[in-house]
Design an enzyme around this catalytic site. Structure first.
Site, PDB file in Angstrom:
ATOM      1  N   VAL A  54     -12.883   0.305   7.658  1.00 58.67           N
ATOM      2  CA  VAL A  54     -11.545   0.825   7.965  1.00 58.67           C
ATOM      3  C   VAL A  54     -10.572   0.102   7.039  1.00 58.67           C
ATOM      4  CG1 VAL A  54     -11.789   1.644  10.327  1.00 58.67           C
ATOM      5  CG2 VAL A  54     -11.502  -0.790   9.890  1.00 58.67           C
ATOM      6  N   ALA A  57      -4.510   2.343   5.418  1.00 56.52           N
ATOM      7  CA  ALA A  57      -3.067   2.462   5.168  1.00 56.52           C
ATOM      8  C   ALA A  57      -2.583   1.232   4.405  1.00 56.52           C
ATOM      9  CB  ALA A  57      -2.318   2.581   6.490  1.00 56.52           C
ATOM     10  N   LYS A  85       2.267   7.689   1.401  1.00 59.32           N
ATOM     11  CA  LYS A  85       2.788   7.126   2.658  1.00 59.32           C
ATOM     12  C   LYS A  85       4.224   6.666   2.442  1.00 59.32           C
ATOM     13  CE  LYS A  85       2.169   3.231   5.833  1.00 59.32           C
ATOM     14  NZ  LYS A  85       1.402   2.021   6.172  1.00 59.32           N
ATOM     15  N   PRO A 103      10.631   3.094   7.551  1.00 59.73           N
ATOM     16  CA  PRO A 103      10.433   3.709   6.235  1.00 59.73           C
ATOM     17  C   PRO A 103      10.331   2.662   5.137  1.00 59.73           C
ATOM     18  CG  PRO A 103      12.750   3.793   6.841  1.00 59.73           C
ATOM     19  CD  PRO A 103      12.062   2.990   7.905  1.00 59.73           C
ATOM     20  N   ILE A 353      -4.653  -5.400   3.373  1.00 62.69           N
ATOM     21  CA  ILE A 353      -4.943  -5.209   1.947  1.00 62.69           C
ATOM     22  C   ILE A 353      -3.878  -5.929   1.119  1.00 62.69           C
ATOM     23  CG2 ILE A 353      -5.054  -3.459   0.109  1.00 62.69           C
ATOM     24  CD1 ILE A 353      -6.531  -1.682   2.229  1.00 62.69           C
TER      25      ILE A 353
END
Ligand code: FAD
Length: 504
Positions: A54, A57, A85, A103, A353
């Protein structure tokens, strides 16, 4: 980046990386490119053990890494089945029925003088009813399922945008593996059987595989994931457990068929004992329920997840276990932990990440000689600890600032004792609208503003310098920016069309 001459006595010439998940291949790709094949890099991984699989994102810092690794954006988007994204939508977090967006990019437009949000706070105090989201172009695009990349021209309203990607983590690792192998990295398939150590220094000298191969090196990067085989198994770094602040300790994950139209944002929906993610990719949608195992069984979590998918499940649900926290020292002797072996903050803001690439950047700056000067390790550890601490506070804010959610998880988090650093930050924002951030912190003003406001924490005051602008002028300027953003958002293409235009 310039090549670094690693030749010469005392210089490190052989690196061994243990693990071929995202962390292992990111490290291999980056180091092989930076050192231009002057280092021998060997990576040991075991297909039988596999990866966590996994980690779909990302946040905008990914552009820095992809550039460093030399990735072409269109090729990368194609190879990893990525989508764009623009942020994260939080549903039912602040209270049931409420939603807001965190955002990427900036709020408002650069105006002379005080920071934009103080202008907004002043106008709000004087009765202007506009939400913070109205001043985020990324939020407007996300809400309309549109996408545009940022402009380099600071005069363009598109320059306020920021973006990242959703991608298939397995395909990303494969893509990086191809690059790393093209730069001379040697992959060894096999299970670690034994770690050889120097009898005096305690340094690791070689890894031995079950099949009897011996991989000698001078620097060892532990990318073995939650197992942390070198940094904990050998070097016994110790672990700071933060589950009293971040109590979710499991996730059940399942991919499902993609929706007809992909959305350029991650969705995080609060649930009774945690939260559910939804990550749209080109070929499927990634889903998971992150939960607290003392409050919910694995079967209940899987049932809730399966009942809340966009489309048919494409695999059996898979349970992952973790403890939020960090390794007390990520670099000890000649072992450096990168990735899950160094710690894990749950996936709420997609930071893992980023933490991998940030560790790679620190390692390249502090790259040691064979003696592995402890001062370099100390500096690395201090910087890594600060990174994790700051992100931890940001995540705790989401769990803590909620209302009208009676379930035990939310009641407990609402009343938990917070880290002093977060208490101070929240207090100052409530009082004066100031965001007291350190220069090294990952999440900047716009992110804290989004989440503080989104979670229902509002500033009573604003910076006194905002009063140097008269109220009517301030209001007119804000309305102009709001309208310009609305116009700009309406002119941009849909997300799927923007993606198709880039990848062909
Ligand atoms: P792993 O993927 O576990 O890789 C470990 C490697 O070590 C494997 O190759 C394995 O074969 C090897 N290995 C282990 N033991 C041995 C052995 N004895 N011998 C040989 N090899 C061995 N991050 C994000 O940025 N965004 C997200 O949205 C996100 N979502 C997540 C959701 C969940 C539920 C979890 C748990 C994590 C998430 N992450 C996310 C984190 C992300 O998955 C990891 O940071 C990333 O995948 C790096 O993992 P890794 O390479 O450190 O470990």
């Amino acid at each position: 980046m310039d090549g670094i001459d690693a030749a010469g006595p005392g210089r490190i010439s052989r690196i061994v990386i243990l693990g071929g998940g995202t962390a292992g291949w990111m490290t291999a790709a980056a180091l092989s490119r930076m050192f231009r094949q002057r280092l021998s890099i060997t990576l040991l991984e075991s297909e039988e053990i596999g990866t966590v699989g996994v980690g779909e994102a990302t946040i905008p810092t990914i552009h820095w890494f992809n550039q460093l690794a030399g990735l072409d954006e269109a090729a990368f988007l194609r190879a990893t089945k990525a989508t764009f994204k623009l942020g994260i939508e939080f549903v039912d977090w602040a209270r049931p029925g409420h939603r807001y967006l965190h955002p990427f990019g900036q709020y408002g437009a650069p105006l002379p003088g005080v920071a934009f949000h103080h202008r907004w706070l002043k106008a709000r105090a004087e009765g202007l009813d506009v939400s913070l989201a109205d001043f985020s172009l990324a939020a407007r695009l996300a809400q309309a399922n549109r996408f545009a990349r940022p402009s380099d021209d600071p005069r363009s309203i598109l320059s306020t945008l920021g973006y990242a990607y959703h991608f298939d983590a397995g395909l990303y690792a494969r893509h990086l593996r191809e690059l790393a192998e093209a730069h001379g990295v040697v992959r060894v398939e096999g299970r670690l059987a034994e770690v050889e150590r120097h009898s005096e220094t305690g340094f690791v000298t070689a890894l031995a595989t079950v099949r009897g191969e011996r991989l000698p090196g001078e620097l060892f990067i532990d990318c073995s994931g939650f197992r942390a085989l070198l940094i904990e198994g050998e070097m016994q770094a110790g672990y700071d457990d933060w589950s009293h602040w971040l109590p979710c300790d499991r996730a059940v994950a399942v991919p499902c068929e993609r929706a007809a139209e992909t959305t350029p944002y991650t969705r995080s929906t609060a649930r009774a004992a945690g939260w559910q993610w939804r990550i749209p990719l080109q070929h499927r949608t990634g889903n998971g329920y992150v939960y607290c195992s003392t409050l919910l069984s694995d079967d209940e979590a899987a049932a809730t997840l399966l009942a809340n998918l966009d489309g048919a499940a494409m695999a059996e649900p898979r349970v992952l276990r973790f403890t939020a926290g960090r390794r007390r020292r990520a670099w000890i002797g000649n072992v450096v932990a990168i990735g899950l072996s160094a710690g894990f903050l749950e996936p709420l803001e997609s930071t893992s990440i980023h933490l991998i690439q940030s560790a790679i950047a620190k390692l390249s700056t502090l790259f040691p000689d064979r003696d592995c000067d402890p001062a370099l390790a100390a500096r690395f550890n201090a910087l890594f600890a600060a990174d994790m601490d700051n992100i931890k506070d940001f995540l705790i804010l989401h769990y803590h600032a909620t209302a009208d959610k009676p379930e035990p998880l939310w009641a407990q988090c609402r009343h938990m004792a917070l880290p002093d650093t977060l208490v101070e930050r929240e207090r100052e924002y409530r009082r004066s609208g100031r965001l007291m951030l350190g220069s090294e912190e990952l999440f900047r003003e716009a992110s804290w503003l989004a989440v503080l406001n989104g979670q229902g924490i509002h500033a009573a005051g604003y910076h006194p310098m905002a009063d140097t602008i008269d109220s009517a002028t301030n209001r007119a300027q804000l309305e102009r920016i709001r309208d310009a953003m609305a116009r700009a958002a309406a002119e941009q293409p849909g997300h799927d069309a923007a993606l198709a235009a880039l990848i062909g």
